[in-house]
Design a protein around this motif. Structure first.
Motif, PDB file in Angstrom:
ATOM      1  N   CYS A  38     -19.862 -35.860  14.562  1.00  0.00           N
ATOM      2  CA  CYS A  38     -21.294 -35.594  14.547  1.00  0.00           C
ATOM      3  C   CYS A  38     -21.977 -36.602  13.636  1.00  0.00           C
ATOM      4  O   CYS A  38     -21.486 -36.894  12.548  1.00  0.00           O
ATOM      5  CB  CYS A  38     -21.546 -34.167  14.062  1.00  0.00           C
ATOM      6  N   ASP A  74     -31.412 -26.221  11.092  1.00  0.00           N
ATOM      7  CA  ASP A  74     -30.810 -24.908  10.886  1.00  0.00           C
ATOM      8  C   ASP A  74     -31.669 -23.766  11.421  1.00  0.00           C
ATOM      9  O   ASP A  74     -31.168 -22.883  12.110  1.00  0.00           O
ATOM     10  CB  ASP A  74     -30.495 -24.698   9.406  1.00  0.00           C
ATOM     11  N   SER A  84     -27.021 -36.120   9.440  1.00  0.00           N
ATOM     12  CA  SER A  84     -27.005 -36.167   7.978  1.00  0.00           C
ATOM     13  C   SER A  84     -27.178 -34.748   7.453  1.00  0.00           C
ATOM     14  O   SER A  84     -27.573 -33.836   8.188  1.00  0.00           O
ATOM     15  CB  SER A  84     -28.144 -37.050   7.467  1.00  0.00           C
ATOM     16  N   GLU A  85     -26.897 -34.554   6.185  1.00  0.00           N
ATOM     17  CA  GLU A  85     -27.073 -33.228   5.587  1.00  0.00           C
ATOM     18  C   GLU A  85     -28.532 -32.778   5.673  1.00  0.00           C
ATOM     19  O   GLU A  85     -28.821 -31.601   5.905  1.00  0.00           O
ATOM     20  CB  GLU A  85     -26.619 -33.264   4.121  1.00  0.00           C
ATOM     21  N   GLN A  86     -29.438 -33.704   5.525  1.00  0.00           N
ATOM     22  CA  GLN A  86     -30.869 -33.404   5.634  1.00  0.00           C
ATOM     23  C   GLN A  86     -31.206 -32.941   7.053  1.00  0.00           C
ATOM     24  O   GLN A  86     -31.950 -31.978   7.238  1.00  0.00           O
ATOM     25  CB  GLN A  86     -31.699 -34.626   5.264  1.00  0.00           C
ATOM     26  N   ASP A  87     -30.655 -33.604   8.054  1.00  0.00           N
ATOM     27  CA  ASP A  87     -30.888 -33.209   9.444  1.00  0.00           C
ATOM     28  C   ASP A  87     -30.327 -31.818   9.724  1.00  0.00           C
ATOM     29  O   ASP A  87     -30.937 -31.031  10.443  1.00  0.00           O
ATOM     30  CB  ASP A  87     -30.259 -34.206  10.417  1.00  0.00           C
ATOM     31  N   VAL A  88     -29.157 -31.520   9.164  1.00  0.00           N
ATOM     32  CA  VAL A  88     -28.552 -30.199   9.346  1.00  0.00           C
ATOM     33  C   VAL A  88     -29.492 -29.122   8.815  1.00  0.00           C
ATOM     34  O   VAL A  88     -29.744 -28.114   9.482  1.00  0.00           O
ATOM     35  CB  VAL A  88     -27.170 -30.118   8.657  1.00  0.00           C
ATOM     36  N   ARG A  89     -30.025 -29.320   7.640  1.00  0.00           N
ATOM     37  CA  ARG A  89     -30.958 -28.328   7.069  1.00  0.00           C
ATOM     38  C   ARG A  89     -32.222 -28.200   7.918  1.00  0.00           C
ATOM     39  O   ARG A  89     -32.718 -27.108   8.143  1.00  0.00           O
ATOM     40  CB  ARG A  89     -31.313 -28.707   5.632  1.00  0.00           C
ATOM     41  N   CYS A  91     -27.223 -36.783  18.079  1.00  0.00           N
ATOM     42  CA  CYS A  91     -26.168 -36.846  17.062  1.00  0.00           C
ATOM     43  C   CYS A  91     -24.770 -36.780  17.654  1.00  0.00           C
ATOM     44  O   CYS A  91     -23.815 -37.254  17.051  1.00  0.00           O
ATOM     45  CB  CYS A  91     -26.349 -35.738  16.023  1.00  0.00           C
TER      46      CYS A  91
END
Length: 101
Positions: free
Chosen positions: A9, A20, A12-17, A63
């Motif tokens: 995947c 969500d 980024s962590e920012q995209d995940v948040r 992604c």
């Protein structure tokens, strides 16, 4: 390149948040799912969730471009068929599992 490297995947962590909340809203609309085989799954959502399904597919295609998505509105439900290439079976299992809570 190994399958693990080819099928990762790119979020980024920012995209995940950011995603969500939408993903949780879509998961709440899941009516069921079925496996056609280890590389094909069909997830069924309430018909009112068409826009959430389409947004999910748009985001997920960015992604995880190795997945193939087919959306069908049956009138009383939205069916999302997800196909994974050989080697990405675990990624597909993870995607389906994410909708199960």
């Amino acid at each position: 390149m190994t399958d693990d490297e080819a099928f990762t995947c790119q979020l980024s962590e920012q995209d995940v948040r950011r995603r969500d909340e939408n993903d949780r809203a879509l998961a709440a609309e899941l009516a069921g799912y079925e496996w056609e085989d280890d590389r094909h799954a069909v997830l069924t959502f309430a018909s009112r969730s068409d826009h959430l399904v389409r947004e999910f597919v748009r985001e997920e295609s960015g992604c995880c471009s190795f997945f193939d998505f087919d959306i069908r509105d049956t009138g009383d439900a939205v069916r999302l068929r997800v196909s994974a290439p050989h080697g990405a079976e675990q990624m597909l299992q993870a995607l389906v599992s994410a909708f199960q809570g």
